[in-house]
Write an enzyme that holds these catalytic residues in place. Structure first.
Site, PDB file in Angstrom:
ATOM      1  N   ARG A  67     -91.583  58.546 -22.348  1.00 44.36           N
ATOM      2  CA  ARG A  67     -91.196  59.967 -22.246  1.00 44.36           C
ATOM      3  C   ARG A  67     -91.585  60.675 -20.949  1.00 44.36           C
ATOM      4  O   ARG A  67     -91.508  61.903 -20.895  1.00 44.36           O
ATOM      5  CB  ARG A  67     -91.777  60.765 -23.424  1.00 44.36           C
ATOM      6  CG  ARG A  67     -91.438  60.232 -24.813  1.00 44.36           C
ATOM      7  CD  ARG A  67     -89.960  60.181 -25.053  1.00 44.36           C
ATOM      8  NE  ARG A  67     -89.606  59.919 -26.440  1.00 44.36           N
ATOM      9  CZ  ARG A  67     -88.452  59.409 -26.824  1.00 44.36           C
ATOM     10  NH1 ARG A  67     -87.540  59.094 -25.923  1.00 44.36           N
ATOM     11  NH2 ARG A  67     -88.181  59.221 -28.091  1.00 44.36           N
ATOM     12  N   HIS A 181     -78.194  48.698 -26.004  1.00 46.03           N
ATOM     13  CA  HIS A 181     -78.292  49.344 -27.312  1.00 46.03           C
ATOM     14  C   HIS A 181     -76.868  49.356 -27.857  1.00 46.03           C
ATOM     15  O   HIS A 181     -75.984  49.982 -27.292  1.00 46.03           O
ATOM     16  CB  HIS A 181     -78.816  50.772 -27.137  1.00 46.03           C
ATOM     17  CG  HIS A 181     -78.819  51.590 -28.387  1.00 46.03           C
ATOM     18  ND1 HIS A 181     -79.930  52.297 -28.795  1.00 46.03           N
ATOM     19  CD2 HIS A 181     -77.863  51.841 -29.325  1.00 46.03           C
ATOM     20  CE1 HIS A 181     -79.648  52.929 -29.939  1.00 46.03           C
ATOM     21  NE2 HIS A 181     -78.393  52.671 -30.259  1.00 46.03           N
ATOM     22  N   ASP A 313     -89.675  49.277 -29.582  1.00 46.76           N
ATOM     23  CA  ASP A 313     -88.825  50.458 -29.355  1.00 46.76           C
ATOM     24  C   ASP A 313     -89.643  51.732 -29.604  1.00 46.76           C
ATOM     25  O   ASP A 313     -89.149  52.704 -30.170  1.00 46.76           O
ATOM     26  CB  ASP A 313     -87.574  50.431 -30.238  1.00 46.76           C
ATOM     27  CG  ASP A 313     -86.528  51.462 -29.817  1.00 46.76           C
ATOM     28  OD1 ASP A 313     -86.641  52.001 -28.699  1.00 46.76           O
ATOM     29  OD2 ASP A 313     -85.606  51.746 -30.603  1.00 46.76           O
ATOM     30  N   HIS A 317     -91.702  61.292 -31.007  1.00 45.99           N
ATOM     31  CA  HIS A 317     -91.301  62.704 -31.039  1.00 45.99           C
ATOM     32  C   HIS A 317     -92.422  63.456 -31.745  1.00 45.99           C
ATOM     33  O   HIS A 317     -93.197  62.847 -32.490  1.00 45.99           O
ATOM     34  CB  HIS A 317     -90.001  62.881 -31.832  1.00 45.99           C
ATOM     35  CG  HIS A 317     -88.842  62.106 -31.281  1.00 45.99           C
ATOM     36  ND1 HIS A 317     -88.127  62.523 -30.181  1.00 45.99           N
ATOM     37  CD2 HIS A 317     -88.287  60.929 -31.661  1.00 45.99           C
ATOM     38  CE1 HIS A 317     -87.185  61.626 -29.912  1.00 45.99           C
ATOM     39  NE2 HIS A 317     -87.263  60.649 -30.802  1.00 45.99           N
TER      40      HIS A 317
END
Length: 448
Positions: A67, A181, A313, A317
């Site tokens: 992130r 993906h 993966d 959040h």
């Protein structure tokens, strides 16, 4: 602890298909010797007796989202790589869907610069492909970058490559490994419209694997494989989630000779659609966690070598974001701290052998990405090593979670095993819940 020479005594070494009792001598950054018994030649040698616990090569995670830059309220390279080290992951490959996206050489170099200052673990990054950055892709030096990442289904930070001509051009033009993906966008959109017209924004989470369906995954994976065969591209399909997709992959040749490979993630091996009622959007991932049958078939394909690697993966959040209604709750969750112990739990349950676990989490990512001198316990290799106590139960709770987002889909789970020591490039960086050195990390290099 920075020491010129470290001697690990009384280890059960899991490496290259065997579990063997022995000692490991580390000199500087490298493994100097692996033998049945090694004695300390001088008083300067730091001796660490691991008392019969397992020693494995550091885990290499080929797919994380840390992130940074741009989304650092959720996570950053420093916090998440620290959690990775506590979980026995010594090297990671991070994805390009940050803000801004890693779709130019300049933005890629900025990420390397951040990692060189703040990462606790060894690092590399994937370069992102879009509908209009082929020129930048062609500038990428394959010796310096892990791979090229393409989103063939939209995910966090929309980098969807949906132009078939562009896609074929990318596949035909680069020697980089192409990691994809795979979810078919048109299928998902049609399903989403149907469920939104029925429920509005607050679609019950149990419908997630019906919206992001088996068919959406299979359609996209099979097309990508067809294109790779047509163009000769080197293709790696991320996070398989369905039984149907496993049939697309082969175990007929050794991994080093494969042109088309596959990955499965911890959450698709652990959870099933039966867990949505309890876990809700905390286990909302793209691709979706599907049925227990899908999970069983993923395990089968992993064990018979149609699936080559296990990854996380890792995609954090905030809890606040995750607790939104279905259409607004983002997909993804944090996993690097708990991936290895979750796989150890699967060993305890008789799902996988220790040797196979190490093959899929340590050896194979190194082979697949041609990472130099990592992924194995070999003389002359970097001393990235993890000590695991297979009989030291602990329960995941808010107090021991290291992710910046502060939560885990494994909260309340008791694991039988724990990571006690992590060595990075010959330095003991983690020892029984204490971080000892934050600047031993290196940029991954590739033997290409």
């Amino acid at each position: 602890m920075k020491a010129k020479t470290i001697l690990i005594k009384n280890a059960k070494i899991i490496n290259e298909g065997k579990v063997k009792e022995g000692d490991i001598l580390i000199e500087g950054e490298y493994i100097k010797e692996v033998a049945d018994s090694i004695s300390a030649k001088s008083s300067d040698v730091v001796v660490i007796d691991v008392e019969g616990n397992y020693v494995i090569p550091g885990v290499i995670d080929d797919q994380v989202h840390f992130r940074e830059p741009g989304l650092t309220h959720k996570a950053d390279i420093g916090t998440e790589s620290k959690a990775a080290i506590a979980g026995g992951i010594t090297s990671f490959i991070e994805m390009p869907n940050t803000v801004p996206q890693t779709t130019t050489i300049e933005k890629l170099e900025e990420k390397f610069e951040i990692a060189s200052k703040t990462s606790y673990a060894n690092y590399s990054f994937m370069f992102g492909g879009t509908n209009d950055n082929l020129e930048e892709i062609l500038k990428v030096d394959e010796k310096n970058v892990a791979a090229l990442k393409l989103f063939l289904g939209s995910s966090t930070g929309n980098m969807l490559v949906d132009n078939p001509e562009v896609l074929e051009k990318i596949f035909s033009s680069t020697n980089l490994l192409i990691a994809v993906h795979c979810e078919d966008e048109a299928t998902i959109r049609a399903n989403m419209e149907e469920f939104t017209s029925k429920y509005g924004e607050d679609i019950p989470i149990e419908n997630h694997p019906i919206i992001r369906s088996e068919e959406a995954c299979y359609l996209s994976s099979s097309k990508a494989i067809e294109l790779a065969k047509k163009t000769g591209a080197r293709l790696h399909v991320f996070h398989l989630s369905t039984a149907k997709e496993t049939k697309l992959f082969s175990n007929k040749i050794p991994l080093k000779d494969k042109k088309i490979t596959a990955e499965v993630c911890i959450h698709h091996l652990w959870f099933s659609d039966e867990d949505y009622s309890k876990k809700g959007t905390l286990i909302k991932w793209n691709p979706a966690v599907k049925t227990a049958h899908d999970r069983d078939e993923l395990w089968k394909a992993l064990l018979d070598n149609r699936i080559d690697v296990v990854a996380t993966d890792h995609a954090p959040h905030t809890l606040e974001e995750k607790k939104n209604v279905y259409t607004k709750a983002p997909s993804g969750g944090p996993l690097v701290q708990h991936a290895l112990v979750a796989m150890m739990e699967s060993y305890h349950r008789g799902r996988i052998s220790l040797e196979k676990m190490v093959e899929k989490m340590c050896h194979n990512p190194a082979i697949l990405f041609q990472i130099e001198k990592r992924g194995f316990i070999r003389e002359g290799y970097f001393a990235d090593l993890v000590v695991v106590d297979a009989n030291s139960p602990w329960t995941v709770n808010k107090d021991n979670i290291l992710y910046k987002c502060g939560w885990s889909p494994f909260e309340g789970t008791t694991f039988k095993s724990r990571v006690t020591h992590t060595f990075l490039n010959g330095t003991l960086v983690y020892n029984n819940f204490k971080f000892l050195n934050g600047n031993a990390a290196k940029r991954l290099t590739f033997d290409r």
